[in-house]
Design an enzyme around this catalytic site. Sequence first.
Site: not given
Ligand code: THU
Length: 163
Positions: A62, A73, A75, A112, A115
């Site tokens: 991220n 994110c 992913e 999420c 993603c």
């Molecule tokens: N985040 C991800 O990298 N992947 C996900 O599927 C959910 C959330 C990150 C986004 C943000 O930088 C941190 O996690 C908190 O939400």
Amino acid sequence: MEKFIIHTEVFAYDHPDELDPKEAKLLESATEAMRNAYAPYSRFKVGAALLLEDGKIIKGNNQENAAYPSGLCAERVAIFACGANHPGMKIVSIAITAGSLDFASDHPIAPCGACRQTMLEYELNQDTPIAVIMRGRSGKIYRCEGIKQLLPIFFHEDGLKLK
Ligand code: THU
């Protein structure tokens, strides 16, 4: 009125040794990627690693921004890097791992919704499932056979193809 029940499958493992060795290695790559996450605002680091059909591993993590919604994110960082640099190459699986700098992360983190939708686009295009392996810093490992298991009712582009 009709009711339909959607069936989804998640396999839970206690230890990476129970996984296919390639997927255990992929989980290690996701953990390496997580260490380089840029997450000064949420302090929640996420790492993702994609296994391609030729054996290459593509990593993402991220990337946050002071203008919060501008971040992305792990992913999507990984999958867009794959689309940009290895177009046409099939993705076999994705491992995702996450951990907070402030609290114990002892359960798998699931991608999420945005993603899931993004990964599904690639799965539909390549016409073979992308397995998803999920883990926190410790604890159980979850594995799904494909993105559709995580997003059984999804938006797809048929209606956008204007001919
Ligand atoms: N985040 C991800 O990298 N992947 C996900 O599927 C959910 C959330 C990150 C986004 C943000 O930088 C941190 O996690 C908190 O939400």
